[in-house]
Design a protein around this motif. Structure first.
Motif, PDB file in Angstrom:
ATOM      1  N   ASP A 115       0.832  -1.208   0.000  1.00 50.55           N
ATOM      2  CA  ASP A 115       0.000   0.000   0.000  1.00 50.55           C
ATOM      3  C   ASP A 115       0.865   1.256   0.000  1.00 50.55           C
ATOM      4  N   LYS A 124       0.467   4.307  -8.407  1.00 51.20           N
ATOM      5  CA  LYS A 124      -0.202   3.226  -9.129  1.00 51.20           C
ATOM      6  C   LYS A 124      -1.002   2.392  -8.130  1.00 51.20           C
ATOM      7  N   SER A 125      -1.893   1.564  -8.628  1.00 46.68           N
ATOM      8  CA  SER A 125      -2.651   0.686  -7.754  1.00 46.68           C
ATOM      9  C   SER A 125      -2.498  -0.761  -8.211  1.00 46.68           C
ATOM     10  N   TYR A 126      -2.569  -1.676  -7.266  1.00 45.16           N
ATOM     11  CA  TYR A 126      -2.523  -3.100  -7.575  1.00 45.16           C
ATOM     12  C   TYR A 126      -3.912  -3.694  -7.356  1.00 45.16           C
ATOM     13  N   THR A 127      -4.115  -4.905  -7.842  1.00 47.46           N
ATOM     14  CA  THR A 127      -5.445  -5.505  -7.761  1.00 47.46           C
ATOM     15  C   THR A 127      -5.609  -6.410  -6.546  1.00 47.46           C
ATOM     16  N   ALA A 177       2.861   1.576  -3.405  1.00 41.21           N
ATOM     17  CA  ALA A 177       1.941   1.875  -4.505  1.00 41.21           C
ATOM     18  C   ALA A 177       1.481   3.333  -4.436  1.00 41.21           C
ATOM     19  N   ASP A 178       1.273   3.835  -3.211  1.00 43.03           N
ATOM     20  CA  ASP A 178       0.880   5.234  -3.038  1.00 43.03           C
ATOM     21  C   ASP A 178       1.997   6.168  -3.486  1.00 43.03           C
TER      22      ASP A 178
END
Length: 227
Positions: A131, A139-142, A134-135
């Motif tokens: 988290d 980007k974001s992960y699934t 990614a922040d």
């Protein structure tokens, strides 16, 4: 692929793998599980490849002798948790309790209970790290999944799914953080180019230390068996 045994006392299981990309015969002894793989290019006969392996028998056996031996985790044993060696002792209650130098585990099904505790702790640490990075990356992960992989410490799919080895909870915290940053960086660069490594350093900072630790010490995380 073909399975063979290298003669001797004891014999050594050998996996023969053909590769269209290979330019020459090569041997690899896995640092994780001791698996011996003989890679053979097109046009090289099986007998020639096996002859090569027989000529390298002393080299193979010397590498296998340097492999870290495995043992079953039980009361009285020691195991690293977040890089710190802890004694496995009997718990007073029904919960696994982590202390400075000990981990207390209920006496029934010690290995199974401790493994479950470590997996839950690994998920908490890895999700928090994913988290965070990614922040920073934007980007974001699934999703995040945990496995007991022997060939890699983590992966990132083209769909943004992250996978990690739960055994990273045994390593120093900085190593787990680095692997999380490494896989998250793949959300921006699905390769190992200079751009990718620049992203790793941008979101994580210098990474040579934990990367070097994984290469030299990572195999030791697989010596602990939970049976």
């Amino acid at each position: 692929m073909g399975q063979y045994d290298l003669p001797g006392q004891p014999s050594v299981p050998l996996t023969l793998r053909r590769s269209a990309r290979a330019l020459r015969i090569s041997l690899r002894v896995s640092q994780l599980d001791g698996r011996v793989t003989l890679t053979v290019p097109k046009g090289v006969s099986e007998s020639e490849a096996l002859k090569f392996a027989h000529e390298k028998a002393d080299w193979i056996r010397s590498h296998l002798q340097n492999q870290v031996s495995s043992f079953v985790v039980a009361l009285g044993s020691e195991i690293p948790i977040e890089g710190h060696l802890r004694h496995v002792v009997p718990a007073q209650g029904r919960r696994v309790v982590l202390d400075v130098d000990e981990v207390a585990v209920p006496e029934d099904a010690v290995a199974r209970r401790l493994e479950r505790f470590l997996k839950e702790r690994a998920r908490d640490r890895l999700v928090d790290a994913a988290d965070h990075y990614a922040d920073v990356l934007g980007k974001s992960y699934t999703k995040v999944t945990l496995r007991d992989t022997r060939s890699r410490w983590g992966s990132c799919s083209s769909q943004g799914a992250l996978m990690f080895s739960w055994r990273l909870i045994l390593a120093p915290p900085g190593v787990l953080q680095y692997v999380a940053a490494h896989e998250v960086a793949h959300l921006a660069e699905m390769n190992h180019s200079e751009k990718f490594w620049a992203q790793v350093e941008r979101i994580h900072g210098p990474y040579s230390g934990p990367r070097r630790w994984l290469r030299s010490q990572g195999s030791t995380l697989h010596q602990y068996r939970f049976e």
